[in-house]
Design a protein around this motif. Structure first.
Motif, PDB file in Angstrom:
ATOM      1  N   ASP A 195     -14.577  22.371 -32.959  1.00 41.29           N
ATOM      2  CA  ASP A 195     -15.778  21.580 -32.676  1.00 41.29           C
ATOM      3  C   ASP A 195     -15.685  20.160 -33.227  1.00 41.29           C
ATOM      4  N   ALA A 196     -14.475  19.726 -33.579  1.00 39.02           N
ATOM      5  CA  ALA A 196     -14.307  18.393 -34.177  1.00 39.02           C
ATOM      6  C   ALA A 196     -14.731  17.291 -33.211  1.00 39.02           C
ATOM      7  N   LEU A 197     -14.216  17.353 -31.986  1.00 38.39           N
ATOM      8  CA  LEU A 197     -14.577  16.327 -30.997  1.00 38.39           C
ATOM      9  C   LEU A 197     -16.048  16.445 -30.610  1.00 38.39           C
ATOM     10  N   VAL A 198     -16.528  17.668 -30.442  1.00 38.47           N
ATOM     11  CA  VAL A 198     -17.928  17.878 -30.067  1.00 38.47           C
ATOM     12  C   VAL A 198     -18.866  17.241 -31.082  1.00 38.47           C
ATOM     13  N   ASN A 199     -18.609  17.492 -32.371  1.00 40.93           N
ATOM     14  CA  ASN A 199     -19.473  16.952 -33.421  1.00 40.93           C
ATOM     15  C   ASN A 199     -19.451  15.428 -33.450  1.00 40.93           C
ATOM     16  N   GLU A 200     -18.256  14.858 -33.287  1.00 44.18           N
ATOM     17  CA  GLU A 200     -18.159  13.395 -33.304  1.00 44.18           C
ATOM     18  C   GLU A 200     -18.831  12.790 -32.072  1.00 44.18           C
ATOM     19  N   ALA A 201     -18.699  13.464 -30.933  1.00 41.20           N
ATOM     20  CA  ALA A 201     -19.345  12.987 -29.703  1.00 41.20           C
ATOM     21  C   ALA A 201     -20.862  13.015 -29.849  1.00 41.20           C
ATOM     22  N   HIS A 202     -21.377  14.074 -30.444  1.00 44.32           N
ATOM     23  CA  HIS A 202     -22.826  14.162 -30.672  1.00 44.32           C
ATOM     24  C   HIS A 202     -23.291  13.047 -31.611  1.00 44.32           C
ATOM     25  N   ARG A 203     -22.476  12.790 -32.622  1.00 43.05           N
ATOM     26  CA  ARG A 203     -22.840  11.732 -33.571  1.00 43.05           C
ATOM     27  C   ARG A 203     -22.901  10.364 -32.897  1.00 43.05           C
ATOM     28  N   LYS A 204     -22.034  10.191 -31.883  1.00 50.84           N
ATOM     29  CA  LYS A 204     -22.006   8.922 -31.145  1.00 50.84           C
ATOM     30  C   LYS A 204     -23.037   8.872 -30.020  1.00 50.84           C
ATOM     31  N   GLY A 205     -23.713   9.979 -29.756  1.00 51.46           N
ATOM     32  CA  GLY A 205     -24.765   9.987 -28.742  1.00 51.46           C
ATOM     33  C   GLY A 205     -24.328  10.427 -27.362  1.00 51.46           C
TER      34      GLY A 205
END
Length: 669
Positions: A195-205
């Motif tokens: 979920d590394a990319l998912v979490n960073e994508a969510h953080r970026k909106g």
């Protein structure tokens, strides 16, 4: 006031298009100011822009190439540096640089301008989009944005994250890939956490919807997780440099880079694997320069050849070579070398693609590396100089390749005949009869078979192909019979005559609207004025309340008159570079029509010649209108004979007759 009625369906299409263009321009106006647009358009060189996607050759004062918008066999796509427009004489597509990019790359007006601004290093100040505006972005644009972010994210992980350097960077270095090549191909690494990319994508909106649509993530009943976790990342860039997909190679962290398997982005709205080639963006300039392209199988093969200084190389990455990929390459060169492994799979890939390449007019050579080697492994065993020299010394044309492959050691007459038939079959698909004839002669010499026999067999194959095409056409025709076909407009209907005269008038306005054709006209206050083409037509129309039946034509006329008083106004430049896509595309078509005319038949460019054309066309315009109205009255009379007793009817009919006779006399009819 006379105004021909437009077909309802066409009117609806026109209205919808105007609404869509208005929406685009409204969004764009908020983002980029008019001064910046002008700066971009002033900097643009359309030959450079089109040359990014099409292999252009000088043809007089213009340039020509294969049209990228249809299956073009002979160069029909013209680019005019003086007019800053392009146009295909076969399919009619074209426009200015912005129109070309919008059509070719399937992007919006603002995106095309940003592309040009980036190319010419023009700074664009843009404000941050609001949440509402982000929501209004199309799915396609959103997917490109997410992919671009993901590409940067993977690349930063590779270079800055501890695991990225220890695992991903180590893998690339173990393959001998230099840091400059890593940067050139934007290579990256995906962390092993699912979920590394998912979490960073969510953080970026970024929304899950687009993470899934691009194929970056997979969604199931348990939620959403990264598709490429723990893999070395190879971004796919399309021909214009947009990130459309990713390839990921699975690595084992414990052994610091042991290969397990590949996974690739699934097909999406912005990516169809059969239409893309890995490395095309990095290779296109070198392909044009060398007038040749090397086709390899995988990502690392492309990268290895770049490290050897051979940049004109692309890969189809495991898929069967498609017609779309071949036509993409053919825009840059007609010469291709298939550079595959020497094993059974490599031989099969070369055999599979040869006929399709020949059928599309490509000149094909084949090079099989020693068994057990691919371009990547071969390059790591040899110096760059040795690799380049091996390629130069061992590539052969497709006849020699097939001859060596199919006939080597074959003594059985039946098998030999089958092999020769296979070679002749390949020759038969070549579209150019002269090239085909040259290959037949070469085959006759190499295979020691009578040339007449080969010609006869080739003709049988060609006839068989034509028969199959005929049957296919008949099948399509039978399918079309199930559909309703509209009644064609007659060649000399009043409507068609009106539209043609209007088209010729608007063509004069676009090409010569700024040219003065009447001088020293006295005004009511005793002064004197000059009048250009646009002003003269507008003055003549307004006297009798006339207008074009096409609203777009009326808009063009009014704008030409409005800008006539501006210093340096050039109608053709103004309209071909117009921000309204519909206007610029129409202007481009009408601006290049004269290129189809033979020498001695082009429009006269003199003031007197243009004035005569304008005067004659205005008379034609009135003649058609009067004639059409006369026919309407006659039809009314047929259906209702009593109407002739009406004084109003008699007066109108007699007045039209007088005007009709006067116009006929002036026009010599």
């Amino acid at each position: 006031m006379h105004k021909n009625s437009l077909d309802v369906h066409k009117l609806n299409i026109l209205c919808n298009q105007i609404i869509e263009d208005s929406d685009i321009l409204c969004i764009f106006a908020v983002m980029i100011d008019r001064a910046t647009i002008d700066k971009i358009m002033d900097a643009v060189n359309i030959v450079d822009v089109v040359g990014e996607f099409v292999n252009l050759r000088k043809a007089g004062v213009n340039y020509k190439g294969l049209c990228p918008f249809h299956d073009d066999k002979t160069p029909s796509f013209m680019v005019s540096p003086s007019k800053q427009i392009c146009h295909c004489f076969a399919c009619g597509e074209g426009g200015n640089a912005v129109n070309f990019l919008m059509k070719h790359e399937q992007i919006t007006y603002p995106e095309a301008l940003r592309w040009l601004a980036k190319k010419y290093n023009i700074e664009i100040e843009e404000r941050e989009l609001s949440d509402e505006e982000k929501k209004e972005q199309s799915d396609r644009e959103s997917m490109f944005i997410v992919n671009e972010w993901a590409c940067q994210y993977f690349h930063e992980i590779l270079n800055q994250d501890v695991d990225g350097q220890a695992i991903g960077k180590q893998y690339f270095r173990s393959r001998g890939i230099r840091d400059d090549i890593i940067k050139k191909f934007q290579l990256g690494f995906a962390l092993t956490k699912r979920d590394a990319l998912v979490n960073e994508a969510h953080r970026k909106g970024y929304k899950d919807e687009f993470l899934v649509k691009t194929g970056l993530c997979i969604e199931n009943e348990r939620g959403i997780y990264d598709r490429f976790a723990g893999r070395a990342i190879f971004p796919w860039l399309n021909v214009s440099g947009k990130v459309v997909a990713f390839g990921g190679r699975k690595l084992d962290a414990a052994t610091k880079g042991v290969q397990q398997k590949y996974v690739n982005s699934p097909d999406s709205e912005i990516y169809h694997k059969e239409r893309e080639l890995y490395g095309i963006f990095q290779a296109k300039k070198a392909i044009v320069k060398e007038d040749c392209v090397y086709m390899v199988e995988g990502y690392t093969d492309v990268i290895a050849m770049h490290q050897c200084g051979l940049e004109n190389v692309v890969a189809n990455s495991g898929t069967a070579l498609s017609v779309y990929q071949i036509r993409l390459l053919r825009r840059f060169t007609q010469n291709i070398v298939l550079l595959y492994d020497g094993d059974e799979a490599g031989i099969h890939a070369a055999m599979r693609g040869t006929d399709m390449l020949l059928q599309e007019g490509m000149n094909v050579k084949v090079l099989l590396l020693p068994d057990g080697d691919d371009p990547d492994s071969f390059s790591r065993k040899h110096t760059a100089t040795e690799f380049r020299q091996y390629i130069e010394d061992h590539q052969t044309d497709f006849i020699q390749f097939k001859t060596d492959l199919l006939l080597k050691g074959v003594k059985d007459p039946i098998k030999r005949a089958e092999a020769i038939n296979s070679i002749v079959r390949s020759v038969s698909v070549i579209p150019d009869s002269i090239v085909r004839s040259a290959y037949i002669s070469d085959c006759s010499r190499r295979l020691e078979v009578d040339e007449r026999t080969l010609i006869s067999q080739t003709n049988k194959y060609i006839a068989g192909d034509k028969e199959e095409q005929r049957k296919e056409a008949e099948r399509e025709e039978r399918q079309q019979e199930q559909k309703t076909v509209p009644e064609p407009i007659g060649l000399h209907t009043p409507q068609e005559q009106t539209l043609e005269v209007e088209r010729m008038l608007i063509q004069l306005i676009i090409r010569h609207g700024d040219m003065v054709i009447m001088r020293g006209l006295e005004t009511e206050d005793g002064g004197f004025i000059n009048m250009n083409v646009a002003q003269y037509i507008d003055f003549d129309f307004s006297g009798d309340g006339l207008s074009f039946s096409n609203d777009l034509y009326n808009r063009i006329l009014h704008e030409a008159v409005e800008h006539s008083m501006e210093d340096g106004f050039k109608a053709e430049t103004y309209f071909t570079q117009h921000p309204d896509i519909e206007v610029s595309q129409l202007a481009t078509r009408l601006a290049v029509d004269n290129y189809q005319l033979g020498r001695g038949f082009e429009m006269k460019q003199t003031e007197q010649g243009i004035r005569q054309q304008v005067e004659h066309l205005i008379l034609d315009f009135r003649y058609v209108i009067v004639n059409e109205r006369k026919k309407e009255l006659m039809n009314e009379l047929k259906t209702n004979p009593e109407i002739y007793k009406s004084q109003e009817f008699k007066e109108e009919f007699e007045r039209l007759n007088v005007i009709y006779q006067q116009l006929s006399l002036k026009l010599g009819r």
